[in-house]
Design an enzyme around this catalytic site. Structure first.
Site, PDB file in Angstrom:
ATOM      1  N   SER A 117     -10.855  -0.526   3.441  1.00 28.67           N
ATOM      2  CA  SER A 117     -10.032  -0.735   4.640  1.00 28.67           C
ATOM      3  C   SER A 117      -9.558   0.616   5.161  1.00 28.67           C
ATOM      4  O   SER A 117      -8.947   1.377   4.414  1.00 28.67           O
ATOM      5  CB  SER A 117      -8.791  -1.563   4.311  1.00 28.67           C
ATOM      6  N   ARG A 159       0.813  -1.226   0.000  1.00 29.68           N
ATOM      7  CA  ARG A 159       0.000   0.000   0.000  1.00 29.68           C
ATOM      8  C   ARG A 159       0.852   1.286   0.000  1.00 29.68           C
ATOM      9  O   ARG A 159       0.465   2.288   0.601  1.00 29.68           O
ATOM     10  CB  ARG A 159      -0.945   0.039   1.205  1.00 29.68           C
ATOM     11  N   GLU A 175      -4.725   3.432   6.518  1.00 32.45           N
ATOM     12  CA  GLU A 175      -4.442   3.169   5.111  1.00 32.45           C
ATOM     13  C   GLU A 175      -4.978   4.331   4.280  1.00 32.45           C
ATOM     14  O   GLU A 175      -4.412   4.688   3.255  1.00 32.45           O
ATOM     15  CB  GLU A 175      -5.105   1.855   4.694  1.00 32.45           C
TER      16      GLU A 175
HETATM   17  N1  EPU Z   1     -11.621 -10.776   9.480  1.00 32.24           N
HETATM   18  C1  EPU Z   1     -12.135 -10.655  10.766  1.00 32.24           C
HETATM   19  N2  EPU Z   1     -13.173  -9.792  10.973  1.00 32.24           N
HETATM   20  C2  EPU Z   1     -13.720  -9.070   9.974  1.00 32.24           C
HETATM   21  C3  EPU Z   1     -13.209  -9.197   8.658  1.00 32.24           C
HETATM   22  C4  EPU Z   1     -12.133 -10.065   8.442  1.00 32.24           C
HETATM   23  O1  EPU Z   1     -11.677 -11.296  11.700  1.00 32.24           O
HETATM   24  O2  EPU Z   1     -14.660  -8.303  10.231  1.00 32.24           O
HETATM   25  C5  EPU Z   1     -10.473 -11.686   9.264  1.00 32.24           C
HETATM   26  C6  EPU Z   1     -10.760 -12.687   8.173  1.00 32.24           C
HETATM   27  O3  EPU Z   1     -11.371 -13.832   8.710  1.00 32.24           O
HETATM   28  C7  EPU Z   1      -9.397 -12.980   7.612  1.00 32.24           C
HETATM   29  C8  EPU Z   1      -8.635 -11.687   7.820  1.00 32.24           C
HETATM   30  O4  EPU Z   1      -9.370 -10.923   8.764  1.00 32.24           O
HETATM   31  O5  EPU Z   1      -8.750 -13.987   8.333  1.00 32.24           O
HETATM   32  C9  EPU Z   1      -8.386 -10.903   6.550  1.00 32.24           C
HETATM   33  O6  EPU Z   1      -9.637 -10.447   6.015  1.00 32.24           O
HETATM   34  P1  EPU Z   1      -9.852 -10.163   4.456  1.00 32.24           P
HETATM   35  O7  EPU Z   1      -9.503 -11.384   3.675  1.00 32.24           O
HETATM   36  O8  EPU Z   1     -11.208  -9.605   4.289  1.00 32.24           O
HETATM   37  O9  EPU Z   1      -8.759  -9.116   4.060  1.00 32.24           O
HETATM   38  P2  EPU Z   1      -8.167  -7.832   4.790  1.00 32.24           P
HETATM   39  O10 EPU Z   1      -6.757  -8.173   5.180  1.00 32.24           O
HETATM   40  O11 EPU Z   1      -9.051  -7.299   5.835  1.00 32.24           O
HETATM   41  C10 EPU Z   1      -7.062  -6.869   2.636  1.00 32.24           C
HETATM   42  C11 EPU Z   1      -7.017  -5.531   1.960  1.00 32.24           C
HETATM   43  C12 EPU Z   1      -8.307  -5.313   1.180  1.00 32.24           C
HETATM   44  C13 EPU Z   1      -8.436  -6.428   0.156  1.00 32.24           C
HETATM   45  C14 EPU Z   1      -8.463  -7.766   0.888  1.00 32.24           C
HETATM   46  C15 EPU Z   1      -8.509  -8.966  -0.034  1.00 32.24           C
HETATM   47  C16 EPU Z   1      -5.635  -4.169   3.430  1.00 32.24           C
HETATM   48  C17 EPU Z   1      -5.592  -3.040   4.397  1.00 32.24           C
HETATM   49  N3  EPU Z   1      -6.840  -4.495   2.971  1.00 32.24           N
HETATM   50  O12 EPU Z   1      -8.122  -6.798   3.577  1.00 32.24           O
HETATM   51  O13 EPU Z   1      -8.188  -4.084   0.500  1.00 32.24           O
HETATM   52  O14 EPU Z   1      -9.616  -6.286  -0.605  1.00 32.24           O
HETATM   53  O15 EPU Z   1      -7.253  -7.888   1.675  1.00 32.24           O
HETATM   54  O16 EPU Z   1      -7.253  -9.315  -0.482  1.00 32.24           O
HETATM   55  O17 EPU Z   1      -4.582  -4.704   3.077  1.00 32.24           O
HETATM   56  C18 EPU Z   1      -8.620  -1.755   0.775  1.00 32.24           C
HETATM   57  O18 EPU Z   1      -7.404  -1.600   0.747  1.00 32.24           O
HETATM   58  O19 EPU Z   1      -9.427  -0.789   0.914  1.00 32.24           O
HETATM   59  C19 EPU Z   1      -9.151  -3.107   0.698  1.00 32.24           C
HETATM   60  C20 EPU Z   1     -10.445  -3.351   0.783  1.00 32.24           C
END
Ligand code: EPU
Length: 341
Positions: free
Chosen positions: A239, A167, A334
């Site tokens: 995010s 990012r 972010e």
């Molecule tokens: N999770 C929770 N609670 C929640 C949501 C998720 O415990 O309410 C857990 C999930 O179970 C999982 C982990 O958190 O184990 C990761 O969740 P997710 O796969 O949804 O991805 P993220 O790390 O929260 C990142 C990016 C997103 C991108 C997704 C998919 C960042 C800051 N965010 O989110 O990007 O779409 O991966 O690859 O790196 C953005 O940057 O705006 C964005 C949406």
């Protein structure tokens, strides 16, 4: 074509739908128009700060912006080169990102299909090196062209000079608020190499009949629709915080406290899911007036109506504090937070 508007409302220019204004708004569609405008305007950095706005999908205005907002609305998708394996596309910064992704899929070009349904403009993709489901835009960018306000020169940054990271890039650091991106060139694969490491993506793609560019796109659109706020109906910037990294030792302590913590190895460190940390602190689906976190994804802060940027920021700070208290981890935003004074 240019637009130059004093005392401009940014409410329609940010996906949080925050009512904020700027002193001046300048938009252009031909790259030559920016230096002409800056000369005519006699712009001097000491007069006002500059903020370079893309689609406004990753920004929180906590107050009015007392300066000049510049938006590059350069359009077009042009094939600039091709060989047996790849195609190079030069894309205007003002093109809608997801419309461009759709275009690459219709033409059978692989690479950015996992980045489907990310809101925003093409010009913003290299700035914060957008990423999702195992792919990052920076892996496919070969060069970025734009105008440097400080040197008054058009410059081209080849991919290694863009310093892409999680990012982040040079455009978010050394060149922040001074380099206005006009075009981004991507090198895409004629024979797609699919990234299906995410369980959800693989399962959903298999259910659609197996991996094709279009099936991956359809799967990812469905997954995102289930998990993330729809910014056409609710104010959000996806995010709000980055996923933090912790040392091996800290990771071991966290695992002792919470055996089900999602930890992902990243070099000699571990990445922790910020959404999980926030959910554990009880914030998932929290709502206070028009501010809150999304019920399906704790990492997405939401403006349910007429929240101010300052109110959203206040909630972000409370979340940040509670995560520090419980896990000793300091979450970094972010989104770009503008106008903190
Ligand atoms: N999770 C929770 N609670 C929640 C949501 C998720 O415990 O309410 C857990 C999930 O179970 C999982 C982990 O958190 O184990 C990761 O969740 P997710 O796969 O949804 O991805 P993220 O790390 O929260 C990142 C990016 C997103 C991108 C997704 C998919 C960042 C800051 N965010 O989110 O990007 O779409 O991966 O690859 O790196 C953005 O940057 O705006 C964005 C949406």
């Amino acid at each position: 074509m240019i637009k130059f508007i004093p005392d401009y409302s940014l409410a329609e220019s940010n996906s949080f739908h925050i009512q904020a204004r700027c002193l001046y708004y300048f938009e252009f569609s031909n790259p030559q128009e920016l230096p002409m405008f800056l000369r005519a305007f006699k712009y001097d950095r000491r007069m006002w700060p500059v903020f370079i706005l893309g689609g406004g999908c990753n920004v929180l205005f906590v107050s009015d912006f007392k300066g000049l907002v510049i938006h590059s609305a350069v359009r077009g998708v042009r094939k600039t080169a091709e060989d047996a394996a790849h195609v190079w596309l030069e894309v205007g910064a003002g093109e809608d990102w997801d419309t461009f992704v759709q275009y690459t899929i219709e033409h059978g070009y692989g690479g950015i299909e996992n980045l489907s349904a990310i809101p925003g403009k093409v010009g913003a993709a290299p700035v914060q090196n957008i990423g999702a489901y195992g792919r990052e835009a920076g892996q496919y960018v070969t060069s970025v062209n734009g105008f440097d306000i400080d040197t008054s020169r058009f410059e081209e940054y080849s991919a290694p000079k863009c310093a892409f990271g999680y990012r982040t890039s040079i455009f978010k650091n050394r060149l922040a608020d001074r380099f206005v991106i006009n075009t981004v060139t991507f090198r895409l694969d004629k024979k797609p190499d699919f990234a299906l490491d995410y369980k959800d993506v693989r399962q959903e793609t298999d259910a659609l009949g197996g991996p094709t560019l279009q099936n991956i796109r359809t799967a990812i659109i469905a997954i995102r629709r289930r998990k993330l706020p729809d910014i056409s109906t609710v104010g959000s910037a996806g995010s709000f915080f980055m996923n933090p990294t912790v040392s091996e030792e800290h990771a071991a302590q966290l695992r002792n406290k919470a055996p089900d913590i999602p930890l992902f190895r990243s070099g000699d460190k571990y990445k922790v899911a910020a959404a999980w940390l926030i959910e554990q602190c009880g914030w998932k689906g929290f709502r206070d007036g028009d501010t809150g976190t999304h019920p399906s994804h704790a990492l997405a802060l939401v403006n349910y109506g007429s929240a101010t940027g300052a109110q959203i920021w206040e909630l972000a700070l409370k979340i940040q504090r509670s995560v520090v208290e419980r896990f000793n981890i300091h979450l970094q935003p972010e989104v770009e937070v503008i106008g903190l004074g």
